[in-house]
Design an enzyme around this catalytic site. Structure first.
Site, PDB file in Angstrom:
ATOM      1  N   ASP A 340       0.513  -1.070  -0.197  1.00  0.00           N
ATOM      2  CA  ASP A 340      -0.011  -0.126  -0.289  1.00  0.00           C
ATOM      3  C   ASP A 340       0.567   1.210   0.490  1.00  0.00           C
ATOM      4  OD1 ASP A 340       1.050  -0.885   2.334  1.00  0.00           O
ATOM      5  OD2 ASP A 340      -0.679   0.923   3.557  1.00  0.00           O
ATOM      6  N   HIS A 659       1.807  -9.205  -2.688  1.00  0.00           N
ATOM      7  CA  HIS A 659       0.815  -8.039  -2.907  1.00  0.00           C
ATOM      8  C   HIS A 659       1.527  -7.064  -2.809  1.00  0.00           C
ATOM      9  CE1 HIS A 659      -3.388  -6.463  -1.945  1.00  0.00           C
ATOM     10  NE2 HIS A 659      -3.174  -5.313  -0.736  1.00  0.00           N
ATOM     11  N   ASP A 707       1.301 -17.835  -2.774  1.00  0.00           N
ATOM     12  CA  ASP A 707       2.170 -16.561  -4.211  1.00  0.00           C
ATOM     13  C   ASP A 707       1.009 -16.279  -5.406  1.00  0.00           C
ATOM     14  OD1 ASP A 707       3.747 -15.152  -5.108  1.00  0.00           O
ATOM     15  OD2 ASP A 707       4.593 -16.434  -6.242  1.00  0.00           O
ATOM     16  N   GLU A 716       2.238 -10.272   1.796  1.00  0.00           N
ATOM     17  CA  GLU A 716       2.470  -8.517   1.081  1.00  0.00           C
ATOM     18  C   GLU A 716       3.783  -9.162   1.559  1.00  0.00           C
ATOM     19  OE1 GLU A 716      -0.222  -6.000   2.723  1.00  0.00           O
ATOM     20  OE2 GLU A 716       0.598  -4.355   2.026  1.00  0.00           O
TER      21      GLU A 716
HETATM   22  O1  9MR Z   1       2.698  -6.884   9.727  1.00  0.00           O
HETATM   23  C1  9MR Z   1       1.392  -5.918  10.508  1.00  0.00           C
HETATM   24  C2  9MR Z   1       0.564  -7.057  11.036  1.00  0.00           C
HETATM   25  O2  9MR Z   1       1.513  -7.291  12.369  1.00  0.00           O
HETATM   26  C3  9MR Z   1      -0.963  -7.109  11.471  1.00  0.00           C
HETATM   27  O3  9MR Z   1      -1.120  -8.702  12.325  1.00  0.00           O
HETATM   28  C4  9MR Z   1      -1.279  -6.653  10.069  1.00  0.00           C
HETATM   29  C5  9MR Z   1      -3.165  -6.716  10.699  1.00  0.00           C
HETATM   30  O4  9MR Z   1      -3.194  -4.586  11.637  1.00  0.00           O
HETATM   31  O5  9MR Z   1      -0.993  -5.572   9.665  1.00  0.00           O
HETATM   32  C6  9MR Z   1       0.309  -5.954   9.566  1.00  0.00           C
HETATM   33  O6  9MR Z   1       1.161  -4.801   8.722  1.00  0.00           O
HETATM   34  C7  9MR Z   1       0.545  -4.115   7.286  1.00  0.00           C
HETATM   35  C8  9MR Z   1      -0.470  -3.184   8.071  1.00  0.00           C
HETATM   36  O7  9MR Z   1      -1.813  -3.050   8.209  1.00  0.00           O
HETATM   37  C9  9MR Z   1      -0.541  -2.460   5.990  1.00  0.00           C
HETATM   38  N1  9MR Z   1       0.547  -1.866   5.461  1.00  0.00           N
HETATM   39  C10 9MR Z   1       0.979  -2.922   5.078  1.00  0.00           C
HETATM   40  C11 9MR Z   1       1.442  -4.355   6.026  1.00  0.00           C
HETATM   41  C12 9MR Z   1       1.807  -5.340   6.026  1.00  0.00           C
HETATM   42  O8  9MR Z   1       0.962  -6.345   5.827  1.00  0.00           O
END
Ligand code: 9MR
Length: 766
Positions: A340, A659, A707, A716
């Site tokens: 994102d 992602h 994947d 991601e």
């Molecule tokens: O890495 C983060 C993980 O520990 C959390 O459980 C999750 C949900 O809140 O979010 C992950 O971080 C994401 C972030 O919220 C938005 N950008 C992408 C991050 C990686 O997936």
């Protein structure tokens, strides 16, 4: 995915999937998620002009007047799996506040939009149930079910319930094919390192193996050790140990019981490229600057994102979330967090900290090669500053901009994050993002993150750029004081258009920041706040207490001896536990969650555990720690339950559909796949995204990964994950037999001054 073969026998339908006979489900399998709207709306979406909500257990949408095509106003669900040549039945109950005819379709979400079902229904205010059938001509994980309601002369409300699409013969979560049962580090083993493989084999006795070189000549043979059942994967595993091969070469293969591994190399420096590629990830992710082809090649070059040039609305003059403050800030720069375009202080600070920590580790180990200028291909590659510091500074400058200016309410606190008001679709390049962006309210956690990283920055830059070091120092102290004054400003757990990074316990951030401030200033007041201990939970963005111990052992001369000895003991104790975890498992993962569930970003639990084992090696030079780090690399690079290298570009079966909104080749072939060195989040038992829910149901924890670009909860990429990958790749490279790099005169002088920095006195820079 293997192609299912349908067999008919006496009324019972059987299907062969990856060699298994599975009875076909009488009515076909349900392919729609949340079709009964018992709670949340997810994963249903609606067009921007069509507000929708769950109301009385159904999904209702306000359809605007005046649109032209049916698809100008839609609600729908994506990522529906379809099998080729299989019939599907769509059922739903719907009504509308005016008499109207709408379209419903099941089709590919992307070009060429191949359809499986396409129908029209006429609705009244009395709910009626409809049914359609059709046969899919394609196999896909990305079909879309939509209700297309546009083109009406007057506005109306559409409601739908009990949506069901049944069909197909592969049960949800079934039909996965992990390839060969002989699992190796698909990239390459270090000539002087351990060389082991994990083999899925039901035999309870050792079985013979042999390794062949690129010409097919057998160069070693032996018998496996039966490891037995592996709880995280459900596999029965054998281990083959061919460490005695010390001949560098490419395209080796391991043969066990008639099965052959993917090819792998044995190399003197297998991690030299990975340490660079894992760091290059950060230049690729820079916001506010064009990514230039001379550094990344034409495929990865892109215009600058978020410099206030239309259609971008950020990040040069960003307002606060409506009603939360009345100033704007210039928060350009930094790195995009992940797939994102959000920029989150807690995660950005941790990633920058890890790069600077790697720098301090290299200095302490006199590993000047690891911190040289010109290591990376970045605009600052020739400025006499180690590239890793240039890269970290790119983020730190952004973090500094997120601090609330003097004179404003909550001055000195730090905005938690800045991101889009709503999620943008995939793909969206940074410079094409049209969403409004907002500063989210300051949080104590973000403020303490700046205090920690600001202090670290101040000591590292003191003799390189005094002005920058002073800014870092001042910001760190201001942040620290503001956090003490406002200890309970917490980011909320819910969030639209960006991740929450919510955290209500800031004791760990306090301790970490205090350790950094003490290391930089020697001001004793800070020391009493250093009260966290590294535990086997390690560290991640939400739990940063363990970082205090890492800072103490990295900078022993700056801490009281008693604190150093205690921290050292804890680091070694935790590292020992990780080594035991690694040995206890069929696949060499130092991380073994006690609750048996893999968390979001589990690969980063592996890499951060590796950081701790590597630190234990630095403290003791015990080979078992070094070898455990190298074997953990095997896990990341394919020696796992999925036969999957999680690092793009490294290994025959490497993740390449992570992602991401730009590296979105899976959706748009004109866009690139992720560049080499981007680590996927990895297995996640939580299955928070629809692609994971559709395709991984019932997965054993270590196999909950796919994947696929749609699987944001397993696949991601993220800056905090790649920073730990860069750290461990640099470590693994530094323990290989590398010819020493000779620093230039300038560099030597700067390096010499670095470790001997005198402590900076509190207030000196303000
Ligand atoms: O890495 C983060 C993980 O520990 C959390 O459980 C999750 C949900 O809140 O979010 C992950 O971080 C994401 C972030 O919220 C938005 N950008 C992408 C991050 C990686 O997936």
């Amino acid at each position: 995915m293997s192609v299912p073969l349908r067999l008919a026998s006496a009324g019972l339908s059987l299907v062969l999937v990856a060699g298994l006979a599975i009875p076909a489900h009488a009515d076909g399998y349900e392919r729609v998620l949340n079709g009964t709207f018992d709670g949340a709306k997810s994963p249903w979406w609606s067009s921007g002009n069509t507000p929708s909500r769950v109301e009385d257990g159904q999904l209702c949408a306000d359809v605007p007047a005046g649109t032209v095509n049916p698809w100008d106003s839609m609600i729908g669900q994506n990522d529906i799996p379809l099998e080729a040549d299989q019939p599907y039945t769509l059922r739903f109950t719907a009504s509308a506040s005016v008499n109207v005819t709408i379209r419903t379709a099941v089709q590919l979400a992307h070009e060429p939009h191949t359809g499986t079902l396409d129908g029209q229904v006429t609705l009244t205010d009395k709910p009626r149930t409809f049914e359609f059938t059709g046969t899919s001509t394609v196999a896909t994980r990305h079909a879309q079910l939509s209700f297309q309601m546009g083109g009406a002369p007057q506005p109306y409300t559409f409601c739908v319930d009990d949506v069901s699409l049944t069909g197909g013969v592969i049960p949800p979560g079934g039909g996965r094919d992990f390839g060969t049962p002989v699992r190796v580090n698909q990239h390459g083993y270090l000539t002087s390192g351990p060389k082991r493989a994990s083999i899925v084999d039901s035999s309870t006795r050792p079985v013979p193996w042999n390794v062949r070189d690129g010409d097919g000549t057998i160069v070693a043979r032996g018998r496996t050790r039966v490891h037995g059942d592996d709880s995280m994967s459900g596999d029965h595993v054998h281990i083959a140990d061919f460490s005695r091969i010390r001949e560098a070469g490419s395209d080796y293969t391991l043969w066990v019981d008639g099965e052959v591994s993917t090819p792998f190399d044995i190399l003197d420096n297998p991690y030299d490229t990975l340490r660079r590629d894992a760091l290059a990830y950060f230049y690729h992710s820079r916001s506010g600057v064009p990514i230039e082809s001379k550094y990344v090649g034409t495929d990865y070059a892109r215009p600058a994102g978020h410099l206030g040039v239309a259609p971008n609305t950020g990040d040069t003059d960003v307002p606060c979330l409506p009603g939360t403050c009345d100033y704007t800030l210039d928060v350009r720069g930094g790195w995009y967090d992940a797939g994102d375009h959000g920029k989150y202080v807690v995660n950005g600070a941790l990633a920058a900290w890890q790069l600077m920590d790697l720098y301090e580790r290299s200095l302490r180990n006199r590993d000047f090669e690891g911190v040289r200028d010109g290591l990376l291909r970045i605009p600052e590659q020739d400025n006499s500053v180690p590239d890793i510091l240039d890269e970290a500074r790119w983020e730190v400058e952004f973090l500094l901009r997120m601090q609330v200016p003097e004179g404003e309410p909550l001055a000195g606190m730090v905005h938690h994050k800045i991101h889009d008001a709503d999620w943008t679709p995939l793909p969206t390049l940074p410079h094409e993002d049209p969403q409004p962006r907002y500063l989210h309210p300051p949080s104590t956690a973000a403020t303490l993150n700046l205090a920690a990283v600001g202090a670290q920055c101040a000591r590292i830059w003191r003799f390189r750029d005094r002005e920058f070091a002073d800014r870092c120092h001042a910001a760190a102290e201001t942040a620290w004081n503001a956090a003490l004054e406002h200890p309970d400003r917490h980011a909320p757990p819910e969030s639209d258009g960006g991740g929450p990074y919510d955290d209500t316990d800031i004791r760990d951030e306090t301790s970490w920041a205090a350790a950094e401030l003490y290391a930089t200033t020697s001001e004793r007041d800070y020391l009493r706040f250093v009260d966290t201990e590294l535990t086997k939970e390690g560290f991640f963005w939400k739990e940063t207490g363990g970082l205090a111990d890492l800072t103490i052992v990295r900078l022993p001369s700056r801490f009281p001896l008693r604190d150093y000895l205690a921290a050292r003991k804890r680091v070694l104790g935790v590292a020992d536990e990780y080594v035991r975890n690694l040995r206890a498992q069929g696949y060499p993962n130092p991380s073994m969650p006690e609750d048996g569930a893999y968390a979001w970003g589990s690969n980063s639990a592996t890499t951060t555990s590796m950081v701790i084992m590597a630190t234990a090696y630095d403290l003791t030079r015990k080979r078992s720690y070094r070898n455990a780090v190298l074997e953990s690399m095997d896990y990341l690079l394919g020696r796992n339950a999925l036969n999957q290298s999680f690092i793009s570009g490294y290994g025959e079966r490497a993740s390449h559909n992570q992602h991401h909104r730009y590296w979105a080749n899976q959706i748009d072939p004109s866009l690139p796949t992720p560049p080499p060195g981007a680590m996927a989040g990895g297995p996640n038992s939580g299955l928070q995204d629809p692609v994971a829910q559709q395709n991984l149901r019932g997965c054993a924890p270590a196999t909950c990964y796919i994947d696929d670009i749609g699987s944001w909860s397993t696949n991601e990429v993220a800056i905090n994950w790649n920073s730990s990958l860069a750290w461990v790749a640099a470590f693994a490279d530094s323990v290989a037999n590398r010819p020493p790099w000779r620093p230039t005169g300038d560099e030597r002088a700067a390096q010499r001054r670095g470790p001997r920095n005198p402590a900076v006195k509190k207030g000196e820079s303000t």
